[in-house]
Design an enzyme around this catalytic site. Structure first.
Site, short mmCIF file in Angstrom:
data_model
loop_
_atom_site.label_atom_id
_atom_site.label_comp_id
_atom_site.label_asym_id
_atom_site.label_seq_id
_atom_site.Cartn_x
_atom_site.Cartn_y
_atom_site.Cartn_z
N SER A 235 0.82 -1.20 0.00
CA SER A 235 0.00 0.00 0.00
C SER A 235 0.87 1.27 0.00
O SER A 235 1.73 1.42 -0.86
CB SER A 235 -0.96 -0.05 1.19
OG SER A 235 -2.00 0.87 1.06
N ASP A 325 -8.48 -4.77 -6.55
CA ASP A 325 -8.10 -3.81 -5.52
C ASP A 325 -9.05 -2.61 -5.60
O ASP A 325 -9.11 -1.93 -6.61
CB ASP A 325 -6.65 -3.36 -5.77
CG ASP A 325 -6.11 -2.44 -4.70
OD1 ASP A 325 -6.90 -1.89 -3.91
OD2 ASP A 325 -4.87 -2.23 -4.68
N HIS A 359 -6.80 -5.68 -2.23
CA HIS A 359 -5.67 -4.82 -1.88
C HIS A 359 -4.72 -5.47 -0.87
O HIS A 359 -3.51 -5.39 -1.02
CB HIS A 359 -6.20 -3.50 -1.31
CG HIS A 359 -5.13 -2.49 -1.02
ND1 HIS A 359 -4.43 -1.84 -2.00
CD2 HIS A 359 -4.64 -2.02 0.16
CE1 HIS A 359 -3.56 -1.00 -1.46
NE2 HIS A 359 -3.66 -1.10 -0.14
#
Length: 416
Positions: A235, A325, A359
């Site tokens: 991330s 995601d 994600h």
């Protein structure tokens, strides 16, 4: 015959599969197997699946298909990766990795047991301990110069390939992946960069010199193999990891999991360089039916000029992206970076794209976290992911990550 629920091994690392069998039941009996675990804040996570016993009165999760429940079909580890929070928007994440495992309770029922309002005693139970750290792994609290974190060292004299582990806007110190990688022979520094001890409470900017200091610290450690280190990052951490690959000569192998390939939200500083963040198109934010906010489309319109200078990277880069995601169009970001590498005649990048994965791609058998509460937003954030595709992506990518680091961090003749 006595009804039994057998789980082996009952004490293992979280990335090791568990064999689950039920025996001593009548033939063609419909049964329920439930898994329950509490996190360190007593939040409960649970999963269940319904099975039909064979002629011998047995269920073997490696062979018997689930007829219904949280998944359908043959999935030996389905009860683990389908765990869901009883209270919405909680994420199952281990904090104290050294002193305790997650204890998962498996319960067997001789009927379809799905109503929370009806209490039915289980016919058999089994406890499974899932550790994030292996025997002999040592943890060192790190407070050197500005660097704050925890260093996990495998058993033995070393030297070991060194890796810095970065997470995202969750802040603080996240250790579960570092301790697990150390259990597989890597020396890993779980690095905090805000909201921890005397570090800034909020992330106002990314000071790359802090991460360079961390890289130099790791390389100066007597148990770390020369000449360079790896970075594993997720991330916002993956955005920083990519910047480290671009600007820091110490970094020779970088794994970026679902990160932007631009600077986002806050500026990045390194020596005299200041990289301003791209503007997010917040009007393209969407709200999922669950109430969670999806930011996927807010950075889709990035220009090539915004991409970090990946052609400057002296090492190798592995982009791992989930095509479902919902926080970021991570595949688009990775593709733009790969295109930039090709335009500069570089072949140092590789992309692994996983259809249906979300994600938060984590170690194998980790439950899918589709969305979780974000105090900064005051509402839940959507991460996306299809249960089965995400689980498969976690298994495959974990193997690929370790292969990547072994290939690019180990000197010829070294063994791991």
């Amino acid at each position: 015959m006595m009804i039994k629920l057998i789980a082996t091994p009952s004490n293992a690392l979280v990335d090791e599969p568990v064999s689950i069998r039920a025996t001593g039941l009548p033939p063609s009996q419909i049964v329920t197997i439930k898994a329950t675990v509490k996190d360190e804040n007593d939040n409960v996570f649970q999963s269940q699946a319904f099975y039909k016993t064979n002629e011998a009165g047995e269920v073997d999760l490696e062979k018997t298909p689930a007829l219904g429940g949280d998944y359908v079909g043959v999935h030996p580890m389905g009860l683990f990766f389908s765990l869901k929070p009883k209270k919405a928007f909680h994420r199952l994440m281990k904090k104290d990795v050294m002193n305790s495992p997650f204890c998962i309770c498996l319960d067997l029922y001789d009927s379809v047991n799905w109503l929370e309002t009806v209490r039915i005693p289980s016919k058999a139970s089994q406890r499974v301990q899932r550790w994030f750290v292996g025997p002999g792994v040592k943890r060192e609290q790190i407070q050197e110069g500005r660097v704050r974190g925890a260093l996990f060292l495998p058993p033995g004299k070393g030297p070991f390939p060194g890796i810095i582990d970065l997470f995202g806007v969750i802040g603080g110190l996240v250790e579960f992946r570092a301790s697990l990688l150390a259990s597989h022979g890597f020396a890993v520094l779980a690095l905090a960069y805000f909201a921890y001890k005397d570090l800034p409470e909020k992330l106002q900017e990314v000071d790359l010199e802090y991460f360079e200091e961390a890289a130099n610290f790791l390389l100066s450690h007597p148990k770390i193999q020369q000449p360079g280190i790896g970075v594993i990052s997720t991330s916002k951490g993956a955005e920083i990891g990519l910047a480290m690959a671009c600007y820091l000569k110490q970094v020779i192998a970088t794994v970026c999991i679902n990160g932007a390939t631009t600077t986002t939200a806050v500026p990045l500083r390194y020596q005299d360089l200041v990289v301003t963040p791209i503007q997010q198109a917040l009007e393209r934010m969407e709200v999922h039916v669950s109430g969670a906010v999806c930011f996927r489309h807010t950075t889709q319109y990035l220009q090539n000029k915004n991409i970090l200078p990946v052609e400057k990277a002296q090492g190798k880069i592995l982009f791992i992206v989930g095509e479902n995601d919902e926080l970021l169009d991570s595949k688009l970001h990775a593709q733009r970076a790969m295109d930039r590498l090709r335009r500069h005649g570089r072949s140092s990048g590789r992309m692994l794209a996983y259809p249906g994965a979300g994600h938060l791609i984590e170690p194998p058998y980790s439950p899918l976290c589709f969305a979780s509460w974000q105090p900064v937003l005051g509402r839940p954030m959507c991460f996306g992911g299809d249960l089965m595709a995400h689980a498969a992506a976690q298994e495959h990518s974990w193997r690929e990550i370790q292969k990547f680091f072994r290939k690019h961090l180990l000197q010829s003749g070294s063994k791991l």
